[in-house]
Each structure stands twice: as C-alpha cells, then as structure tokens.
Design a protein around this motif. Structure first.
Motif, PDB file in Angstrom:
ATOM      1  N   ALA A 194      -6.154   8.722   6.733  1.00  0.00           N
ATOM      2  CA  ALA A 194      -5.725   9.047   5.360  1.00  0.00           C
ATOM      3  C   ALA A 194      -4.906  10.332   5.365  1.00  0.00           C
ATOM      4  CB  ALA A 194      -6.949   9.187   4.445  1.00  0.00           C
ATOM      5  N   THR A 225      -4.745   7.473  -0.133  1.00  0.00           N
ATOM      6  CA  THR A 225      -6.187   7.195  -0.078  1.00  0.00           C
ATOM      7  C   THR A 225      -6.492   5.712  -0.266  1.00  0.00           C
ATOM      8  OG1 THR A 225      -6.295   7.838  -2.405  1.00  0.00           O
ATOM      9  CG2 THR A 225      -6.940   9.499  -0.784  1.00  0.00           C
ATOM     10  N   ASP A 226      -5.473   4.883  -0.146  1.00  0.00           N
ATOM     11  CA  ASP A 226      -5.701   3.425  -0.254  1.00  0.00           C
ATOM     12  C   ASP A 226      -6.710   2.984   0.804  1.00  0.00           C
ATOM     13  OD1 ASP A 226      -3.720   3.474  -2.101  1.00  0.00           O
ATOM     14  OD2 ASP A 226      -2.323   2.187  -1.015  1.00  0.00           O
ATOM     15  N   HIS A 227      -7.482   1.994   0.463  1.00  0.00           N
ATOM     16  CA  HIS A 227      -8.381   1.422   1.472  1.00  0.00           C
ATOM     17  C   HIS A 227      -8.538  -0.053   1.208  1.00  0.00           C
ATOM     18  CE1 HIS A 227     -10.708   3.085  -1.866  1.00  0.00           C
ATOM     19  NE2 HIS A 227     -11.438   1.990  -1.771  1.00  0.00           N
ATOM     20  N   ARG A 258      -1.427   9.706   6.192  1.00  0.00           N
ATOM     21  CA  ARG A 258      -0.661   9.151   5.069  1.00  0.00           C
ATOM     22  C   ARG A 258      -0.241  10.265   4.106  1.00  0.00           C
ATOM     23  NH1 ARG A 258      -1.470   3.400   2.797  1.00  0.00           N
ATOM     24  NH2 ARG A 258       0.730   3.910   2.538  1.00  0.00           N
ATOM     25  N   SER A 273      -2.837   1.350  -5.674  1.00  0.00           N
ATOM     26  CA  SER A 273      -2.467   2.566  -4.950  1.00  0.00           C
ATOM     27  C   SER A 273      -2.373   3.714  -5.932  1.00  0.00           C
ATOM     28  CB  SER A 273      -1.108   2.402  -4.263  1.00  0.00           C
ATOM     29  OG  SER A 273      -1.168   1.412  -3.258  1.00  0.00           O
ATOM     30  N   ASP A 328     -14.783  -0.493   5.189  1.00  0.00           N
ATOM     31  CA  ASP A 328     -13.542   0.028   4.602  1.00  0.00           C
ATOM     32  C   ASP A 328     -12.646   0.672   5.659  1.00  0.00           C
ATOM     33  OD1 ASP A 328     -13.942  -0.546   1.821  1.00  0.00           O
ATOM     34  OD2 ASP A 328     -15.526   0.963   1.839  1.00  0.00           O
ATOM     35  N   THR A 332      -8.366   2.306   6.273  1.00  0.00           N
ATOM     36  CA  THR A 332      -7.150   2.825   5.637  1.00  0.00           C
ATOM     37  C   THR A 332      -5.946   2.043   6.144  1.00  0.00           C
ATOM     38  OG1 THR A 332      -8.172   5.015   5.559  1.00  0.00           O
ATOM     39  CG2 THR A 332      -5.759   4.931   5.355  1.00  0.00           C
ATOM     40  N   ILE A 390      -4.671  -0.984  11.266  1.00  0.00           N
ATOM     41  CA  ILE A 390      -5.853  -0.165  10.972  1.00  0.00           C
ATOM     42  C   ILE A 390      -6.254   0.528  12.262  1.00  0.00           C
ATOM     43  CG2 ILE A 390      -6.820  -1.326   8.946  1.00  0.00           C
ATOM     44  CD1 ILE A 390      -8.646  -2.923  10.810  1.00  0.00           C
ATOM     45  N   SER A 408       0.863  -1.182   0.000  1.00  0.00           N
ATOM     46  CA  SER A 408       0.000   0.000   0.000  1.00  0.00           C
ATOM     47  C   SER A 408       0.895   1.226   0.000  1.00  0.00           C
ATOM     48  CB  SER A 408      -0.887   0.002   1.252  1.00  0.00           C
ATOM     49  OG  SER A 408      -1.506   1.265   1.386  1.00  0.00           O
ATOM     50  N   ALA A 428     -11.277   9.948   8.435  1.00  0.00           N
ATOM     51  CA  ALA A 428     -10.304  10.229   7.371  1.00  0.00           C
ATOM     52  C   ALA A 428      -8.989  10.790   7.904  1.00  0.00           C
ATOM     53  CB  ALA A 428     -10.924  11.177   6.345  1.00  0.00           C
ATOM     54  N   TYR A 431     -16.913   8.980   3.506  1.00  0.00           N
ATOM     55  CA  TYR A 431     -16.383   7.777   4.174  1.00  0.00           C
ATOM     56  C   TYR A 431     -17.452   7.068   4.990  1.00  0.00           C
ATOM     57  CZ  TYR A 431     -11.377   8.071   3.037  1.00  0.00           C
ATOM     58  OH  TYR A 431     -10.170   8.028   2.404  1.00  0.00           O
TER      59      TYR A 431
END
Ligand SMILES: Cc1cc2nc3c(=O)[nH]c(=O)nc-3n(C[C@H](O)[C@H](O)[C@H](O)COP(=O)(O)OP(=O)(O)OC[C@H]3O[C@@H](n4cnc5c(N)ncnc54)[C@H](O)[C@@H]3O)c2cc1C
Length: 267
Positions: free
Chosen positions: A153, A46-48, A156, A132, A83, A85, A100, A42, A150, A246
């Motif tokens: 995210a 914004t990968d999930h 990240r 990704s 979902d 991240t 997570i 990953s 979020a 989300y």
C-alpha cells in the motif's frame, strides 16, 4: 487538504488464473488474469481485494461467484479468503492483469502456504475492490507507517501522491530500511526510517503536523498506542490519520473492519 475522491467499481467475483510467479524481496509476486478482469480497476492506494485460496487440506477452491452484472453469491461451505493490495494493473490483450505481493510469514495460513507453492496456471477467485479512494492531493507531507503487509500500500501512495507532497516512510515489524528502499524503488524522493524504538516515539520524532497526512497499517495491536497518539494527543481527525489493522498476531483471517481501539472504534 486531505480530501480523497471516492469511486465505485463493479462489484463481482472474478475467476483468476496465475499468469506469472516471481520472487520480490520477502514476497511472492503473483500475476493474476482472466476474462473477467477486462474491467478490473483500482486507482486508490488503500484499495484491497478479497482473494480466495484453495482449502489448504483438500486443495478444493470454494469461493463466491458472480451474480449478474453487479453482486456476488456466497457459498454455504467454508471459504479461505484473505485481503491483498492490488498492484500494477495493466492491459493484456482483451483483458487485464493485476499483481499481488504475498508476504512469506511464520505460522503461514492458507494464503502464505499457497504462495509458497504457486505456479502458472493455478486458479483463485478475486472479489473487489468495491471502490477506490484516491490519494490526498493537498497534503504538504505524508507519513506512511507500515510493516511488510502494508508496504505494498505504501508503494501505491508513493506512486499516487502528487510530487508536491513530501513522503516519510517509517517501516516496522522487521522490515529493514534497505528492503523498503529496494521494494519502493527510486521513482521519486522519500525518506525511510527503520523503527528501532516504540512506534509512537518513532512517529513523534518525525513530527506529524497540521499539514501531514498519516497512513499507518500493519499488525493491529502494534498500532494501538500510535493510533491513540495521533487521535488523542495530536487530535488528528480520521480523514488526516488513517490507521488500519492488516493482521493480528494469533488471529486467523483477521477482519480489518474490527476496531483497533475498542474504546475509540470510530474509523
Ligand atoms: C486491506 C488489507 C490489505 C492487505 N494487503 C496485503 C498485501 O498486499 N500483502 C500481504 O502479504 N498481506 C496483506 N494483507 C495482510 C494479509 O491479509 C494477512 O497477513 C493474512 O492474514 C495472510 O493470510 P494467511 O492465510 O497467510 O494467514 P492467516 O490464516 O490469516 O493467519 C494464520 C496465522 O498467521 C498470522 N499472520 C498473518 N499475517 C502475518 C504476518 N504478516 N506476519 C506474521 N504472522 C502473520 C496470524 O496472526 C495467524 O496466527 C492485507 C490486509 C488487509 C486488511
């Protein structure tokens, strides 16, 4: 300026075992691992991934299974996938681990209920991320508008945006400035503003311009006026202003592919 490189990952279902559980602010941080995580990857902010939790009533874990090298088989019975991240992917002997951060929230569903009682050795199934999309490398500024779901995210983005990009974080949905700073850490400089007013007015004050990449994610209805401001009033293209619902108040297992704005569904 806002180009983002896309890469695909092997798409499979990975049986996951909980290797550690920790309290991180308002989150339960769960570390997942398993033999199938050896090639888990990953690299995008914004990968999930879809995490499958046990049935909250029966405790039975029903989830997709790997189907050959690339692909999954979905079970006929009801599943409880949500979902999350992926964070902090790291090597662990012959395999890898991934964290997570599951936000504790009111009206807890299968994910939040499970997290409240998670212990080492528990089992889940993880599907994805399918691919990704890298952080934009040429933006002068990034405006990250995030609630608690979020903020992972946003962390990240903070890690993956180049040092040349100034970062402004606008937190909403009850996340305080102090909580956001504690969560995001001090690996680099960024500003944090805690939303007090309507989100669009707060964003207007932060003046996104032609060089600003915007990522806005959180409760879907709260993002609608902001999205209209970014897209219609400022005329920002979808590559420059990414908005993603989300979760949605009152909706179980909200599908983030559903349009935030039914009158402007292109995303
Ligand atoms: C791409 C993506 C990445 C995500 N990453 C994360 C992440 O890293 N960490 C994280 O915690 N969440 C993340 N989320 C949000 C998470 O998937 C949802 O909050 C999910 O609904 C939680 O599942 P649940 O089983 O607890 O609740 P559900 O069964 O889905 O919903 C039960 C009820 O709780 C409400 N609800 C759901 N979420 C919240 C909330 N945050 N606050 C208040 N009420 C809520 C629903 O409206 C519903 O009424 C992400 C979502 C997407 C689309």
């Amino acid at each position: 300026m806002f180009e983002r490189e896309r890469i695909r990952h092997r798409f499979t279902a990975r049986p996951a075992t909980v290797a550690a559980v920790a309290e991180v602010g308002d989150y339960v941080r769960v570390t997942l691992t398993g033999d199938a995580f050896a090639d888990f990857a990953s690299s995008g902010p914004t990968d999930h991934m879809r995490v499958y939790f046990p049935n909250p009533v029966t405790g039975e874990l029903v989830a997709p299974a790997a189907d050959g090298e690339d692909g999954i088989t979905r079970p006929a019975a009801q599943t409880f996938g949500r979902d999350f991240t992926p964070l902090n992917v790291r090597d662990a002997g012959a395999t890898r681990t991934v964290d997570i951060d599951i936000l504790r929230h009111a009206d807890a569903g299968p994910a939040a209920l499970w997290a409240a009682r998670a212990t080492v050795g528990d089992e889940l199934v993880v599907v994805g991320p399918k691919g990704s999309v890298s952080a934009p490398q040429g933006a002068q500024r990034a405006l990250l508008v995030v609630d608690g779901t979020a903020l992972p995210a946003a962390s990240r983005f903070v890690d993956l945006l180049p040092d040349s990009t100034e970062i402004d974080v606008l937190v909403c949905g009850g996340v305080t400035e102090d909580a956001a700073r504690d969560y995001l850490g001090d690996s680099r400089r960024y500003t944090v503003t805690e939303a007090q007013l309507e989100l669009t007015d707060e964003a207007r004050d932060l003046a996104p311009d032609a060089g600003t990449f915007v990522f806005a994610a959180g409760e879907a209805s709260a993002l609608l006026p902001l999205r209209r401001y970014l897209r219609r009033e400022l005329g920002l293209a979808s590559a420059q202003a990414v908005t993603s619902g989300y979760w949605r108040t009152g909706v179980v297992a909200w599908d983030h592919h559903a349009p935030i704005d039914p009158f402007d569904p292109e995303d």
